[in-house]
Design an enzyme around this catalytic site. Sequence first.
Site, short mmCIF file in Angstrom:
data_model
loop_
_atom_site.label_atom_id
_atom_site.label_comp_id
_atom_site.label_asym_id
_atom_site.label_seq_id
_atom_site.Cartn_x
_atom_site.Cartn_y
_atom_site.Cartn_z
N ARG A 234 35.03 42.55 36.61
CA ARG A 234 35.06 43.89 37.19
C ARG A 234 33.98 44.72 36.53
NH1 ARG A 234 37.28 41.97 40.80
NH2 ARG A 234 39.32 42.44 41.70
N ASP A 258 28.01 40.08 38.98
CA ASP A 258 28.48 40.01 40.37
C ASP A 258 29.28 41.26 40.71
OD1 ASP A 258 28.89 38.59 42.88
OD2 ASP A 258 30.97 38.34 42.26
N GLU A 263 30.04 49.99 42.20
CA GLU A 263 29.78 49.13 43.36
C GLU A 263 30.40 49.65 44.66
OE1 GLU A 263 31.69 45.42 41.91
OE2 GLU A 263 32.98 45.59 43.67
N HIS A 295 29.33 41.03 44.55
CA HIS A 295 30.75 40.67 44.52
C HIS A 295 31.04 39.50 45.47
CE1 HIS A 295 34.75 42.57 43.15
NE2 HIS A 295 34.96 41.29 43.45
#
Length: 331
Positions: A234, A258, A263, A295
Site C-alpha cells: 500500500r 506498484d 494513487e 496497482h
Amino acid sequence: MKTAVFSARRYDQTLLTRANADGRHQLLFLQDRLSPETAMLAAGCDAVSVFVNDDVGAGVLAQLGRQGTRFVTTRSTGFNHIDAQAASSLGIAVARVADYSPHSVAEFAAGLLLAVNRKIARASVRTREGNFELDGLMGFDLHGKTVGVIGTGKIGAIFARIMAGFGCTVLGSDVHRNPEFEALGGRYVDAAELFAASDVVSLHCPLTEDTRYIVNAQSLAAAKHGCILVNTSRGGLVDTEAAIAALKSGRLRGLAIDVYEQEASLFFQDLSSTVITDDVIQRLVSFPNVIVTGHQAFFTEEAIGQIMDTTIRNLNDFEDGLDLGERSVAS
Ligand code: NAI
C-alpha cells in the site's frame, strides 16, 4: 440483491457477470469511483461492491445507509479504504476477499525487483530506439544478497521463498511469526536490523495506523547504503518525499512501486492526454532508477477469477444470513 459495482472496468463487468451466471444478483456497473459525489448512484441498492481507491469513509457510508445499503463488499484483500467502525455503527456489514492467489502479488514483486535492479524496462526502451549500449544498465547478482521482508503473511512468505530460490539470505519483520517463513530459512529480526542489513527491502504488511510510513526518513537513514525498496502493498507505507530524498542521496539505489500514497486520483485511468498535476509522481517517474506500475500486482487470470467468484459468494452468503468468517471485516 441489487448491487452497485463501483470502479467497474471492462474485466470487472465480464467476470462478475460470469460469476453471477444464475442471475441471482442484479448488478449495476458504474465506472465512477465511489465518492461523496457518486454515492447517490447506489440509491436503492442493497449492496455495494467497491475497489481499493473508492472512498468508503464515514460520510459516504452514512449516505449509503440512508439510501438503503446494508452490505459493502470490496474486491480486494486490503480494506484500509473502508471505515469499518463507521459501517458497524450504521449497521452496514462489510466483507472482503480474504484469500486469492498470493502468487500474483509475490511474483510481481520479484518481477519489479528484477526490472529495477537489472534495468530491464530501461533496456527495452533503449533497444526500441536502436540503442544497444550497455552503459548505465549494470545491476547486481541477487544470489548471496540479503532480502528483508516486512510482513511475512501469505504474500510475504511466497516472496521470501522466491528470494530464497535465488540464493538470498531472507530476513523478516512481523508482529506474528509465520512457521512457513521460518521453514524456508527466513530469520526474524526487528525492523531496525532488517533495514540495516538488507540489500533489498520488500513491503508485504497491510496499511494500518502502526504501519503508516513504516518507511520514513529515519528508517531510510538507517538502511543499508544502496539498497533497493520494493512496495507492492500500500502506498501509505512509504513516505514518498523521504524516498525521493534517499534516491537523491544514493541511500536508495532503486525504487520499484506498484502502489503510491496519492494513487486514488491517478491509477486505473488513462491520463496520457492530460497534464498530471501531482508533482511527486512526476518527479518519481523522472528518475532512471525508479519503476512505477499502476496497482497491477494482483492482475492475473487466476487472482481476478477468484476475486470475482468470492465477491458473488459474499453477496450470496450475506443475503442467506451466513457467517462470512475471515471474509467479514469487523471494526
Ligand atoms: P496477510 O494478512 O497474509 O499478511 C500480512 C502480514 O503483515 C501478516 O503476517 C501480519 O502479521 C503482518 N503485519 C501486520 N502488521 C505488521 C507490522 N506492524 N509490521 C510488520 N508486519 C506486520 O496479507 P497478504 O495477503 O500477504 O497481503 C499483504 C498486503 O498486500 C495486503 O494488506 C495488501 O495491502 C497488499 N496487496 C497488494 C496487492 C496489489 O495488487 N498491489 C494485492 C493484494 C494485496
